[in-house]
Enzyme design. Structure first.
Site, mmCIF file in Angstrom:
data_model
loop_
_atom_site.group_PDB
_atom_site.id
_atom_site.type_symbol
_atom_site.label_atom_id
_atom_site.label_comp_id
_atom_site.label_asym_id
_atom_site.label_seq_id
_atom_site.Cartn_x
_atom_site.Cartn_y
_atom_site.Cartn_z
ATOM 1 N N GLU A 179 12.123 40.416 -1.782
ATOM 2 C CA GLU A 179 12.552 39.678 -2.100
ATOM 3 C C GLU A 179 12.446 39.920 -4.021
ATOM 4 O OE1 GLU A 179 15.900 38.518 -1.777
ATOM 5 O OE2 GLU A 179 16.178 39.210 0.079
ATOM 6 N N ASP A 217 23.225 34.451 -5.710
ATOM 7 C CA ASP A 217 22.368 35.078 -7.029
ATOM 8 C C ASP A 217 23.778 35.602 -7.445
ATOM 9 O OD1 ASP A 217 23.977 36.764 -4.752
ATOM 10 O OD2 ASP A 217 21.905 38.353 -4.735
ATOM 11 N N TYR A 263 16.630 30.840 -5.048
ATOM 12 C CA TYR A 263 17.171 32.115 -4.256
ATOM 13 C C TYR A 263 16.329 32.719 -3.181
ATOM 14 C CZ TYR A 263 17.552 36.744 -3.168
ATOM 15 O OH TYR A 263 17.789 37.979 -2.864
#
Length: 378
Positions: A61, A162, A144
DNA sequence: TATTCGTGGAT
DNA sequence: TATCCAAGAAT
């Protein structure tokens, strides 16, 4: 508030809508189930898909923030190989982490990656927080990323928002506001959470981002083939290209850099980029900057570095160009031999030229170093 | 809250 | 060629 429209939930391709004023958006029934079902037929292999380990999910991520999956994949493999555990990442030197990050951009992410690895290792025994709030408190982890880790690693019901999700929800539900505004962002989050409902959080989030990457793409989406066209606000009002609201255009600032490759025997000098500017933590050759276009690089170099020997010839390379998000860099690179080391500024760091591949450079300088005509690195 | 942080692929 | 913008976050 803008106008809202009510829709009939028709079959595929059906265009039923009734203009009306509303105060509340109504979620399409069964959306999550249909979405996840749609994603089952998808063939989009990603190395972090189905990953269970929080460390690897977090790593992926961080790499993926504002970065396409295709670009992140080779970096993910290199990081996992170099640092199989968060402890090994924590023990690494930041310069080494940045070297591995080189070319990916947004180098603050690499600093945050390292900081969080150290925090998790030193204060949590190497275990990542298993809650959204706990994750959110870590450097480099925003709404996020916290939602992504919380759902993928711990199955917690937090919907990711996102760029993909914003685009999907803007079109599907006709949300017109600027996603950068906090109240609009909250509305996106609320609608995403509503759509997730009680479905599998990881499967839902993954399916949403896959859907945005494959079906509800930014430009010229194939709406007739979309399973949700029947209740898509944008499609049914023929305004697909109007969503989401366009970002305000950026203004480019032009900067003119002179880099000095000063050679003495097998060595040269580097400086480390400080915080508060681009390429934080990366290395460059000593830099002289001007705000006006450079017409005579050598003359400018000699005024910028008065200790350069006047009679000694320089090799001039440039201009090398690199366009960043808010800046356009124009770089000249001057190479000179220098027999004496007096008057070298103390912050300049002498290094062996053959070791230059081991330092993290901005792309513009790596291109220079890799250019066969440069012949700096044998 | 508006700006600022890279880089590269797609159109 | 020019423009957009991508699994955003920090300040």
């Amino acid at each position: 508030m803008g106008n809202f429209y009510g829709f009939g939930y028709g079959m595929h391709g059906m265009r039923i809508f009734v203009p009306m004023t509303r105060t509340r958006w109504t979620p399409p029934p069964g959306f999550a189930r249909k979405l996840i079902n749609w994603s089952r037929h998808l063939d989009r292999p990603l190395p972090w898909r189905e990953e269970q380990e929080p460390y690897r999910i977090w790593l992926s991520e961080m790499l993926l923030q504002q970065t396409r999956a295709a670009q992140a994949i080779p970096y993910y493999h290199r990081f996992v190989e170099q640092y199989p555990t968060v402890q090994e990442l924590a023990q690494a030197d930041i310069a080494e982490v940045l070297r591995l990050w080189e070319g990916l951009g947004y180098y603050n992410r690499a600093h945050f990656l390292h900081q969080t690895a150290r925090i998790v290792t030193s204060t949590r025994g190497g275990q990542f927080p298993d809650t959204y709030e706990g994750l959110l408190a870590l450097p480099g982890i925003g709404p996020y990323t916290a939602a992504a880790i919380a759902s993928f690693a711990f199955g917690r019901p937090h919907a990711v928002v996102d760029g993909n999700v914003i685009r999907i929800l803007a079109r599907l539900t006709g949300l017109e506001g600027d996603p950068a505004r906090p109240e609009v962002r909250r509305e996106f989050q609320a609608r995403a959470d509503t759509l997730m409902g009680r479905s599998d959080p990881a499967a839902f989030n993954q399916a949403m981002m896959d859907f945005g990457a494959v079906q509800c793409v930014p430009r010229q989406p194939d709406c007739p083939s979309c399973p949700f066209a029947g209740f898509c606000m944008a499609w049914n009002t023929d305004r697909v290209n109007a969503f989401p609201a366009k970002k305000t255009r950026r203004t480019l600032r032009h900067r003119y850099f002179l880099f000095l490759v000063l050679k003495k025997g097998s060595r040269t000098w580097l400086v480390r980029r400080d915080r508060g500017d681009v390429w934080r933590g990366l290395f460059t050759f000593p830099l002289h900057e001007t705000d006006a276009p450079v017409d005579d690089p050598e003359a400018l170099a000699r005024s910028g570095w008065p200790f350069l020997p006047p009679m000694r010839p320089m090799t001039i390379s440039g201009p090398w160009e690199q366009v960043l998000t808010h800046q356009h860099i124009h770089a000249w690179i001057l190479t000179a031999s220098f027999p004496r080391t007096t008057a070298i500024p103390p912050e300049w760091m002498a290094v062996e030229i053959r070791d230059l591949p081991n330092f993290a450079f901005p792309r513009i300088l790596r291109r220079f170093l890799n250019d066969p005509r440069t012949s700096l690195i044998p």
